[in-house]
Write a protein that holds these residues in place. Structure first.
Motif, mmCIF file in Angstrom:
data_model
loop_
_atom_site.group_PDB
_atom_site.id
_atom_site.type_symbol
_atom_site.label_atom_id
_atom_site.label_comp_id
_atom_site.label_asym_id
_atom_site.label_seq_id
_atom_site.Cartn_x
_atom_site.Cartn_y
_atom_site.Cartn_z
ATOM 1 N N ASP A 147 0.810 -1.094 -0.070
ATOM 2 C CA ASP A 147 -0.013 0.024 -0.098
ATOM 3 C C ASP A 147 0.858 1.303 -0.103
ATOM 4 N N ALA A 148 2.053 0.955 0.396
ATOM 5 C CA ALA A 148 3.085 2.292 0.503
ATOM 6 C C ALA A 148 3.590 2.577 -0.840
ATOM 7 N N PRO A 149 3.722 3.780 -1.266
ATOM 8 C CA PRO A 149 4.276 4.199 -2.790
ATOM 9 C C PRO A 149 5.681 3.571 -2.756
ATOM 10 N N THR A 150 6.153 3.267 -4.101
ATOM 11 C CA THR A 150 7.630 2.671 -4.427
ATOM 12 C C THR A 150 8.502 3.818 -3.621
ATOM 13 N N ASP A 151 9.389 3.359 -2.879
ATOM 14 C CA ASP A 151 10.626 4.294 -2.439
ATOM 15 C C ASP A 151 11.203 5.063 -3.371
ATOM 16 N N ARG A 152 11.552 6.181 -3.115
ATOM 17 C CA ARG A 152 12.288 7.226 -3.689
ATOM 18 C C ARG A 152 13.437 7.602 -3.245
ATOM 19 N N SER A 153 14.659 8.102 -4.026
ATOM 20 C CA SER A 153 15.718 8.641 -3.608
ATOM 21 C C SER A 153 15.923 9.967 -4.370
ATOM 22 N N ILE A 154 16.425 11.129 -3.469
ATOM 23 C CA ILE A 154 16.963 12.255 -4.133
ATOM 24 C C ILE A 154 18.549 12.167 -4.013
#
Length: 296
Positions: free
Chosen positions: A81-88
């Motif tokens: 249910d969580a969005p796909t993880d993201r990195s900056i």
């Protein structure tokens, strides 16, 4: 077993100072995450690889599924249910970078779900983990691997909790110099390696940037020098090193030979911008292995 992220990389002349806003020279978006990165290098090195990772029900998750289908057949991507993880990722001239990531998807992987995903784990298999999963999930996976007589490997980055109780469950660990100092409490590399080996770890590989890398065990320590390369972007270089070293040892290479192969592969990544776009392909990895890896 690890994470998948959508990476947003910004190229700048220098990293921002606290409270400062800077303009980026360029921006690129691609898939990443230590779990996906390391699995990709292993697969390109012709190691039979299966990636288990949580993804969101979103566009980055769908993109990850398409990439994995093409490069890592048989992967288990678990929708959460969580969005796909993201990195900056901010990259300065000279390759220095800073990375900020989310981990809601990775941390949604429960111990029960992780164990269920590894139901077919067998003697002779190797399990590779990173620091993005929770401590209970990581422990459950390592205990399962021990019970199934599978080898255990970890790259405990990012370090978010105490790994000390898990060292006896691990055969091989990859860290860089700051991570070694953080995990061991020692001020020097030799003391840090000794501290973790004394706590039950079997083998430790430490990347030292311009000073090369070393592999330490109770039998002794071997090291290699860094390969001279003009750094463009160091993001992903550690994942390349980890995957290439593990692939080499799985192919029967000695720790010293594996260090040389991994250093060659990581140098290719450092000399290019981005993460996946900078990774060596099968042909380039074949050259790093001395043509021992098929280029198909």
């Amino acid at each position: 077993m690890g994470n998948v992220t959508e990476d947003h990389t910004f190229a700048v002349d220098r990293l921002p100072r606290a409270g400062e806003t800077r303009l980026a020279r360029s921006h690129r978006t691609e898939l990443g995450g230590k779990g996906l990165n390391q699995a990709l290098i292993l697969a390109r090195a012709d190691i039979a690889t299966r990636l288990v990772a949580p993804i969101g029900r979103d566009a980055p998750g769908r993109a990850a599924r398409a990439m994995v289908a093409a490069e890592i057949p048989g992967a288990t991507l678990i929708e959460t249910d969580a969005p796909t993880d993201r990195s900056i990722i901010t990259v300065a001239e000279g390759g220095e970078n800073s990375i900020l990531s989310t981990a809601a998807a990775a941390r949604s992987m429960t111990p029960a779900a992780a164990v269920a995903a590894l139901a077919d784990l067998s003697p002779g298999d190797t399990v590779l983990l990173q620091g993005n999963l929770t401590r209970p999930t990581t422990r459950s996976v390592l205990e399962l691997a021990r019970a199934r007589r599978a080898a255990t490997v970890a790259n405990p980055s990012p370090i978010e909790w105490d790994w000390t109780p898990l060292w006896p469950l691990l055969d091989l660990v990859f860290v860089n110099a700051p991570e070694l100092a953080h995990l061991s409490g020692a001020r020097d590399t030799t003391g840090g390696c000794r501290a973790l080996l004394d706590l039950g770890l079997r083998e430790l590989v430490v990347t030292l940037g311009a000073d090369g890398a070393l592999a330490a065990s109770r039998e002794g320590t071997v090291s290699v020098s860094a390969i001279a390369v003009e750094p463009v972007d160091t993001a992903g270089a550690g994942d390349t090193f980890c995957g290439a070293y593990l692939a080499a040892t799985l192919r029967g290479r000695s720790p010293e030979a594996a260090l040389g192969i991994a250093a060659s592969a990581a140098a290719l990544t450092v000399g290019r911008p981005g993460t996946h776009g900078a990774f060596p392909d099968r042909t380039e990895l074949s050259a790093c292995f001395g043509d021992q890896v098929a280029s198909s």
